[in-house]
Design a protein around this motif. Structure first.
Motif, PDB file in Angstrom:
ATOM      1  N   ILE A 177       0.897  -1.200  -0.070  1.00  0.00           N
ATOM      2  CA  ILE A 177      -0.147   0.098   0.075  1.00  0.00           C
ATOM      3  C   ILE A 177       0.929   1.165   0.001  1.00  0.00           C
ATOM      4  CG2 ILE A 177      -1.572   1.157   1.406  1.00  0.00           C
ATOM      5  CD1 ILE A 177      -2.533  -1.769   2.424  1.00  0.00           C
ATOM      6  N   PRO A 178       0.665   2.147  -0.885  1.00  0.00           N
ATOM      7  CA  PRO A 178       1.327   3.527  -0.698  1.00  0.00           C
ATOM      8  C   PRO A 178       1.619   4.319   0.427  1.00  0.00           C
ATOM      9  CG  PRO A 178      -0.461   3.490  -2.305  1.00  0.00           C
ATOM     10  CD  PRO A 178      -0.646   2.522  -1.679  1.00  0.00           C
ATOM     11  N   LEU A 179       2.932   4.089   0.950  1.00  0.00           N
ATOM     12  CA  LEU A 179       3.214   4.937   2.205  1.00  0.00           C
ATOM     13  C   LEU A 179       3.192   6.537   1.668  1.00  0.00           C
ATOM     14  CD1 LEU A 179       4.096   5.143   4.956  1.00  0.00           C
ATOM     15  CD2 LEU A 179       6.415   4.516   4.212  1.00  0.00           C
ATOM     16  N   THR A 180       2.055   7.143   1.976  1.00  0.00           N
ATOM     17  CA  THR A 180       1.916   8.590   1.583  1.00  0.00           C
ATOM     18  C   THR A 180       2.308   9.338   2.645  1.00  0.00           C
ATOM     19  OG1 THR A 180      -0.443   8.238   2.269  1.00  0.00           O
ATOM     20  CG2 THR A 180       0.069   7.988   0.143  1.00  0.00           C
ATOM     21  N   GLU A 181       1.996  10.527   2.565  1.00  0.00           N
ATOM     22  CA  GLU A 181       2.439  11.593   3.757  1.00  0.00           C
ATOM     23  C   GLU A 181       1.556  11.598   4.763  1.00  0.00           C
ATOM     24  OE1 GLU A 181       4.998  13.476   3.916  1.00  0.00           O
ATOM     25  OE2 GLU A 181       5.753  12.541   2.214  1.00  0.00           O
ATOM     26  N   MET A 212      -8.088   2.623   1.373  1.00  0.00           N
ATOM     27  CA  MET A 212      -7.492   3.456   2.502  1.00  0.00           C
ATOM     28  C   MET A 212      -7.364   4.964   1.999  1.00  0.00           C
ATOM     29  SD  MET A 212      -4.389   0.779   2.992  1.00  0.00           S
ATOM     30  CE  MET A 212      -3.857   1.587   4.571  1.00  0.00           C
ATOM     31  N   THR A 213      -7.143   5.286   0.880  1.00  0.00           N
ATOM     32  CA  THR A 213      -6.899   6.773   0.514  1.00  0.00           C
ATOM     33  C   THR A 213      -8.346   7.283   0.771  1.00  0.00           C
ATOM     34  OG1 THR A 213      -7.020   6.161  -1.822  1.00  0.00           O
ATOM     35  CG2 THR A 213      -4.907   6.776  -0.902  1.00  0.00           C
ATOM     36  N   THR A 230     -11.047   6.117   2.497  1.00  0.00           N
ATOM     37  CA  THR A 230     -11.804   6.481   3.828  1.00  0.00           C
ATOM     38  C   THR A 230     -10.792   7.806   4.478  1.00  0.00           C
ATOM     39  OG1 THR A 230     -11.825   3.952   3.896  1.00  0.00           O
ATOM     40  CG2 THR A 230     -11.995   5.235   5.935  1.00  0.00           C
ATOM     41  N   ALA A 231      -9.496   7.658   4.265  1.00  0.00           N
ATOM     42  CA  ALA A 231      -8.867   8.903   4.934  1.00  0.00           C
ATOM     43  C   ALA A 231      -9.447  10.390   4.345  1.00  0.00           C
ATOM     44  CB  ALA A 231      -7.213   8.870   4.467  1.00  0.00           C
ATOM     45  N   GLU A 232      -9.632  10.290   2.961  1.00  0.00           N
ATOM     46  CA  GLU A 232     -10.238  11.596   2.474  1.00  0.00           C
ATOM     47  C   GLU A 232     -11.742  11.797   3.007  1.00  0.00           C
ATOM     48  OE1 GLU A 232     -10.487  11.390  -1.948  1.00  0.00           O
ATOM     49  OE2 GLU A 232     -12.262  13.082  -1.780  1.00  0.00           O
ATOM     50  N   TYR A 233     -12.410  10.793   3.317  1.00  0.00           N
ATOM     51  CA  TYR A 233     -13.749  10.912   3.925  1.00  0.00           C
ATOM     52  C   TYR A 233     -13.651  11.283   5.154  1.00  0.00           C
ATOM     53  CZ  TYR A 233     -16.004   8.100  -0.302  1.00  0.00           C
ATOM     54  OH  TYR A 233     -16.274   7.709  -1.429  1.00  0.00           O
ATOM     55  N   LEU A 234     -12.756  11.120   5.707  1.00  0.00           N
ATOM     56  CA  LEU A 234     -12.741  11.461   7.389  1.00  0.00           C
ATOM     57  C   LEU A 234     -12.029  12.972   7.543  1.00  0.00           C
ATOM     58  CD1 LEU A 234     -11.312   8.144   8.938  1.00  0.00           C
ATOM     59  CD2 LEU A 234     -13.418   9.096   9.212  1.00  0.00           C
ATOM     60  N   ALA A 235     -11.388  13.175   6.357  1.00  0.00           N
ATOM     61  CA  ALA A 235     -10.810  14.584   6.495  1.00  0.00           C
ATOM     62  C   ALA A 235     -11.761  15.867   5.871  1.00  0.00           C
ATOM     63  CB  ALA A 235      -9.265  14.609   5.784  1.00  0.00           C
ATOM     64  N   LYS A 236     -12.310  15.252   4.624  1.00  0.00           N
ATOM     65  CA  LYS A 236     -13.135  16.268   3.997  1.00  0.00           C
ATOM     66  C   LYS A 236     -14.869  15.919   3.568  1.00  0.00           C
ATOM     67  CE  LYS A 236      -8.840  16.951   1.123  1.00  0.00           C
ATOM     68  NZ  LYS A 236      -8.428  16.790  -0.229  1.00  0.00           N
ATOM     69  N   GLY A 237     -15.093  14.549   4.199  1.00  0.00           N
ATOM     70  CA  GLY A 237     -16.309  14.459   3.987  1.00  0.00           C
ATOM     71  C   GLY A 237     -16.563  13.563   2.777  1.00  0.00           C
ATOM     72  N   TRP A 238     -17.733  12.849   2.887  1.00  0.00           N
ATOM     73  CA  TRP A 238     -18.003  11.957   1.632  1.00  0.00           C
ATOM     74  C   TRP A 238     -18.238  12.576   0.355  1.00  0.00           C
ATOM     75  CZ3 TRP A 238     -22.151  11.137  -1.461  1.00  0.00           C
ATOM     76  CH2 TRP A 238     -22.080   9.845  -2.086  1.00  0.00           C
ATOM     77  N   ARG A 239     -17.658  12.036  -0.908  1.00  0.00           N
ATOM     78  CA  ARG A 239     -18.219  12.596  -2.129  1.00  0.00           C
ATOM     79  C   ARG A 239     -18.222  10.946  -2.944  1.00  0.00           C
ATOM     80  NH1 ARG A 239     -14.174  10.805  -5.461  1.00  0.00           N
ATOM     81  NH2 ARG A 239     -12.035  10.574  -4.564  1.00  0.00           N
ATOM     82  N   VAL A 263     -14.345  -1.206   7.221  1.00  0.00           N
ATOM     83  CA  VAL A 263     -14.577  -0.823   5.630  1.00  0.00           C
ATOM     84  C   VAL A 263     -14.035  -1.683   4.737  1.00  0.00           C
ATOM     85  CG1 VAL A 263     -15.303   1.552   6.099  1.00  0.00           C
ATOM     86  CG2 VAL A 263     -12.922   1.048   5.750  1.00  0.00           C
ATOM     87  N   ASP A 264     -12.734  -2.536   5.237  1.00  0.00           N
ATOM     88  CA  ASP A 264     -12.059  -2.787   4.145  1.00  0.00           C
ATOM     89  C   ASP A 264     -12.307  -4.372   3.816  1.00  0.00           C
ATOM     90  OD1 ASP A 264     -10.874  -4.690   6.145  1.00  0.00           O
ATOM     91  OD2 ASP A 264      -8.960  -3.662   6.350  1.00  0.00           O
TER      92      ASP A 264
END
Lengths: 333, 238
Positions: free
Chosen positions: A179-183, B12-13, B15-24, B129-130
């Motif tokens: 999985i990409p290790l991103t910032e 993963m990306t 979920t992180a985005e939804y948590l930070a900026k809300g769902w889209r 979620v995974d």
């Protein structure tokens, strides 16, 4: 299954039934399923083939095996009509179990030497769900309730003997998708910007845990993109193997801690469906059969000498040395 | 059959985005697909998700709002009814369930487990979620819960009990009993008849595991299941 949950068999006189049952074999896609063993096939094969119960290698053997199984059941104190032979198939991810085939044991003689189960038209759930694979259990089982007596099975559905098998696909192999290790991931784990890899391994000895979920491997986004762009270069192959070894090292050390802390069983047999169990099983595989004694030896090595276990894994990795040497010489040129 | 999926890295990306900026919504050009042939018909799923979100909006303002597990049980039936006819290959695929959770039911999933999402620790929330562990991911555990509770088209048993997360998550879905719907239903019905304390529930669950350890659970019918649960309850601590 943890050691505390190990099945207690409060019955006497069933060893002979178990011995005779193991003479019957299961086959899938033309390959024999060894008792307590595991067969891995391609998804297309998994979705197309059926399971065959083989009662003997030839007609003479079939007659002998069926007669002796019946004799063992009767010697254990059961009437033949009270007992069935059943094939139970399970789809572990979907939590579905089905009796795919069943016959009274005194009618087993009417069937041929090869009994096909799960052909087109009546495909069991477990053979249509390739991600979780199929658990197959061949069991000699009580067909009716009997009067309770000490040390004797009496409940309908109690197994007198059984063999377990597992059919998996390449969708469920040991492995991981880096999985990409991103910032963002670095920030979440409080890692410096130059960290290139992060591996987490947890509950690696827990058979209830999906092996795929026990291990997460993060690799720097740029490195990962380069790997994806040139997956067959010498450098990429070497790095992929090194990543695999790093991941397995994390699994071994997590396993060692869990066993030492009493969170994981001391016994390979109890934990063979865990992530560490899968690894040990593959290391102890000898021509499609798992050498159970060797597997237990490796399990104990993981517990007591994790560094040695890592060295053994490195020795078991095919072509690691060539990939490493080629990658070094490529880098020097 | 072709169906939408969310690979693990995208999960993963997102979920992180939804948590930070809300769902889209996941855009068509970023949607991954699996399989071949005609597209899976997911209209029933989309309709059920719309219904669940609408019901959730009412439920959050109701007196029962603190019992999030009861709503999970209610929504479980709706989700199962809308997905149960999909090919098994699709239902067995964790990548499809990531799509269901992130594209259709994120608002519910987040509301249901907000403490774990709020922790900000991926190791605590990703498995919700995974779908890698079916009994831990919210949408797959809902599917399994409804599968166990279902009688024909009736899913009421999935939400018949208030505050029953301990029963469903601790003593059914993660245990072997989940593979025997008659046994699981008998345990729920028994709890419904006379509620067990946490300690009684643990003892009964342990006794039931002992009683069924030597049984082929696929052969247990409703009558035998009732007898076994009654015995497990009456046996007490062994």
């Amino acid at each position: 299954m943890t050691s505390e949950q190990r099945v207690v068999r409060p019955y006497a006189g069933l060893e002979s039934v178990q011995r005779r049952l193991t003479r019957l074999r299961l086959e899938f896609a033309g390959q024999s399923l060894s008792a307590s063993g595991r067969l891995s096939v391609a998804v297309t094969v998994f979705l197309a083939e059926r399971i065959t119960i083989v009662t003997g290698s030839d007609e003479q053997q079939r007659r002998t095996n069926v007669a002796e199984l019946l004799e063992a059941v009767e010697q254990a104190g059961f009437a033949a009509h009270q007992v069935d032979l059943a094939l139970v198939l399970g789809a572990p991810r979907l939590r579905v179990q089905q009796v795919a085939w069943r016959t009274p044991i005194d009618e087993l003689d009417r069937h041929g030497q090869r009994i096909d189960v799960g052909g087109a038209g009546a495909r069991p759930v477990a053979l249509a769900a390739p991600f979780g694979g199929c658990d197959a259990t061949l069991a000699v089982v009580l067909a009716d309730d009997l009067d309770p007596r000490p040390l004797r099975p009496f409940r309908r559905g109690t197994w007198l003997a059984r063999t377990h098998h597992r059919i998996a696909t390449d969708l469920g192999q040991i492995g991981f998708t880096p999985i990409p290790l991103t910032e963002e991931v670095r920030a979440e784990h409080e890692l410096p910007a130059r960290t290139l890899r992060l591996i987490t391994a947890e509950r690696v000895t827990d058979p209830e845990m999906d092996p795929d979920a026990s291990l997460t491997v993060y690799v720097d986004q740029e490195v990962l993109a380069q790997l994806a762009a040139e997956p067959r270069s010498r450098g990429s192959r070497s790095l992929q193997m090194q990543l695999f070894l790093d991941a397995m090292t994390a699994v071994v050390h997590a396993g060692s801690r869990e066993i030492a802390a009493g969170e994981g069983s001391d016994t390979f047999l109890d934990a063979q469906e865990s992530l560490l169990g899968s690894l040990v099983r593959q290391m102890a595989a000898r021509e499609d059969e798992v050498d159970m004694e060797l597997a237990q030896h490796y399990w104990t090595t993981v517990k007591n000498q994790p560094e040695r276990a890592v060295a053994l894994i490195e020795g078991w990795l095919p072509d690691f040395k060539n990939a490493l040497v080629n990658s070094i010489s490529e880098g020097a040129s | 059959m072709r169906y939408p999926i969310v690979p693990i890295d995208h999960c993963m990306t997102l979920t992180a985005e939804y948590l930070a900026k809300g769902w889209r919504p996941i855009e068509p050009d970023e949607m991954a697909l699996s399989g071949r042939g005609p597209d899976a018909d997911l209209r029933a799923l989309a309709d059920a998700a719309t219904l669940i979100r609408a019901r959730l909006a009412e439920y959050r303002d109701s007196d029962e709002a603190s019992d999030r597990d009861r709503f999970e049980g209610e929504a479980a039936g709706m989700l199962h009814r809308a997905t149960r006819e999909l090919p098994l290959m699709v239902l067995d695929d964790p990548q499809f369930w990531r799509f269901v959770g992130l594209q259709h039911l994120w608002q519910f999933v987040h509301w249901r487990e907000r403490e774990r999402f709020d922790s900000g620790e991926p190791t605590r929330y990703l498995r919700l979620v995974d779908a890698r562990v079916p009994h831990e991911c919210v949408v797959t555990r809902m599917f399994l819960r409804a599968q166990v509770a279902r009688r024909g088209d009736d899913y009421t048993l999935a939400s018949a009990l208030g505050d029953s997360a301990e029963l469903w998550h601790g003593h059914i879905l993660k245990r072997d009993v989940a593979a025997s719907p008659p046994l699981a239903r008998a345990l729920v019905a028994s709890h419904l008849d006379a509620r067990m304390s946490s300690s009684e529930l643990r003892t009964t669950s342990r006794n039931l595991e002992r009683l069924t350890a030597n049984l082929v659970t696929a052969m247990i019918d409703d009558d035998q299941a009732r007898d076994l649960v009654a015995l497990a309850r009456s046996t007490g601590e062994v």
